[in-house]
Design a protein around this motif. Structure first.
Motif, mmCIF file in Angstrom:
data_model
loop_
_atom_site.group_PDB
_atom_site.id
_atom_site.type_symbol
_atom_site.label_atom_id
_atom_site.label_comp_id
_atom_site.label_asym_id
_atom_site.label_seq_id
_atom_site.Cartn_x
_atom_site.Cartn_y
_atom_site.Cartn_z
ATOM 1 N N GLU A 97 10.871 33.345 -8.408
ATOM 2 C CA GLU A 97 10.627 34.783 -8.526
ATOM 3 C C GLU A 97 11.753 35.571 -7.852
ATOM 4 N N THR A 98 11.937 36.792 -8.315
ATOM 5 C CA THR A 98 13.095 37.579 -7.913
ATOM 6 C C THR A 98 13.210 37.737 -6.404
ATOM 7 N N SER A 99 12.117 38.027 -5.721
ATOM 8 C CA SER A 99 12.187 38.268 -4.283
ATOM 9 C C SER A 99 12.390 36.981 -3.491
ATOM 10 N N SER A 127 10.330 37.074 -13.374
ATOM 11 C CA SER A 127 8.946 37.322 -12.979
ATOM 12 C C SER A 127 8.148 36.023 -13.056
ATOM 13 N N GLY A 128 7.060 35.959 -12.294
ATOM 14 C CA GLY A 128 6.231 34.767 -12.291
ATOM 15 C C GLY A 128 5.712 34.368 -13.664
ATOM 16 N N LEU A 131 8.526 32.911 -15.834
ATOM 17 C CA LEU A 131 8.955 31.589 -15.383
ATOM 18 C C LEU A 131 7.933 30.516 -15.752
ATOM 19 N N VAL A 145 6.662 30.301 -7.519
ATOM 20 C CA VAL A 145 5.984 31.547 -7.859
ATOM 21 C C VAL A 145 4.932 31.867 -6.805
ATOM 22 N N TYR A 146 4.485 33.119 -6.817
ATOM 23 C CA TYR A 146 3.449 33.553 -5.879
ATOM 24 C C TYR A 146 2.044 33.350 -6.434
ATOM 25 N N GLY A 181 2.369 42.190 -6.818
ATOM 26 C CA GLY A 181 1.602 41.465 -7.828
ATOM 27 C C GLY A 181 0.160 41.939 -7.901
ATOM 28 N N THR A 248 3.586 30.879 -1.294
ATOM 29 C CA THR A 248 4.514 30.532 -2.369
ATOM 30 C C THR A 248 4.161 29.140 -2.881
#
Length: 286
Positions: A97-99, A127-128, A131, A145-146, A181, A248
């Motif tokens: 994910e981007t962050s 984005s999650g 992906l 991903v979150y 999110g 995560t």
């Protein structure tokens, strides 16, 4: 694989017109019609119904949109992956994910080049949901991903446990809403309804952090990311503010599991255990 016919089909489906597709593809309408006729003969079904306003997809045509899109994505993935770079005998495709790009993905990729020197590394940041779809389609081997999707055949492992905490600069205004999110939005807006509509909002944590550091304000951030700023006094933790869990997850396909993937995952776990600076500072050498 007749890629020209598939691209033509998708253009017609997107714009609803054989004429528009011909103009965009710089071919004649006769060529467009011939490509669709060829597809319909191969599939044994009608894909479009023409009318005065253009055309519309049949039921079979609507179903073929999914397959046609996947075919193009698979072809593009093959073009990216082949041929293998000189000196590499395998390819590892990971996403985050981007962050998470800095520092977790950045440090993981660096460690992977040391741990698996014979592997080429291709990384994707997005984005999650995007992906996870790439993972499902076989375009990626593993993603961070979150909010994981517990689909059949996917292995989900929590690799990091963090909190989202409220911090503020010396000038605590304005309150900056960071969209972490759907889960965070629901919990945040329930616990802090007065802050659900903020004058300044971001959907990217690192960008929001730089905004607050430069202009002041307050907002929710991951604990590891703001730890350095809290220690040096650039930011302060807001006392008695609600906190939100934000783990995560590593997700991969059990069907594509192999020794090199497990080695990559062990490298990731080592990075998580030993990485110290998550402050997301960028110091390029110019």
């Amino acid at each position: 694989m007749d890629l020209d016919s598939i691209k033509t089909f998708l253009d017609i489906a997107r714009y609803g017109s054989f004429v528009s597709a011909a103009e965009r593809l710089c071919v004649t309408q006769t060529a467009v019609s011939a490509r669709i006729q060829k597809l319909e003969n191969l599939l044994g079904c009608q894909l479009f119904v023409r009318n005065r306003g253009g055309c519309r997809l049949t039921v079979d045509g609507e179903r073929f949109v999914v397959h046609a899109t996947q075919l193009l994505q698979t072809w593009e993935a093959a073009r990216r992956d082949l041929p293998m770079p000189v000196g590499c005998d395998n390819l590892l495709r990971i996403g985050g994910e981007t962050s998470l790009c800095n520092p977790l993905m950045l440090e993981w990729i660096g460690a992977l080049k040391d741990a698996l020197p014979s592997h080429a590394i291709r990384s994707e940041i997005g984005s999650g949901p995007h992906l996870l779809r790439q993972l499902e389609d076989g375009e990626l081997d593993a993603v961070l991903v979150y909010q994981p999707a517990y689909w059949p055949g996917h292995q989900v492992e929590q690799v990091l446990e963090e909190k989202l905490i409220l911090v503020r600069a010396a000038n605590p205004d304005p309150y900056v809403y960071i969209d972490w999110g759907e889960g965070f939005r629901q919990e945040h807006d329930s616990a802090l309804p007065e802050k659900a509509r903020a004058a300044v909002s971001f959907n990217l944590g690192p960008l929001a952090l730089q905004y607050i550091l430069g202009r002041g304000g307050s907002g929710y951030f991951r604990t590891r990311v703001v730890e350095r700023y809290l220690a040096c006094g650039l930011l302060q933790r807001v006392p008695k503010a609600p906190e939100f869990t934000y783990p995560t997850y590593l997700v991969y396909s059990r069907e594509r599991d192999c020794a090199s993937l497990q080695s990559a995952f062990e490298t990731l776990r080592h990075v998580v255990r030993h990485s110290t600076d998550w402050s997301q500072r960028w110091n390029p050498v110019l």
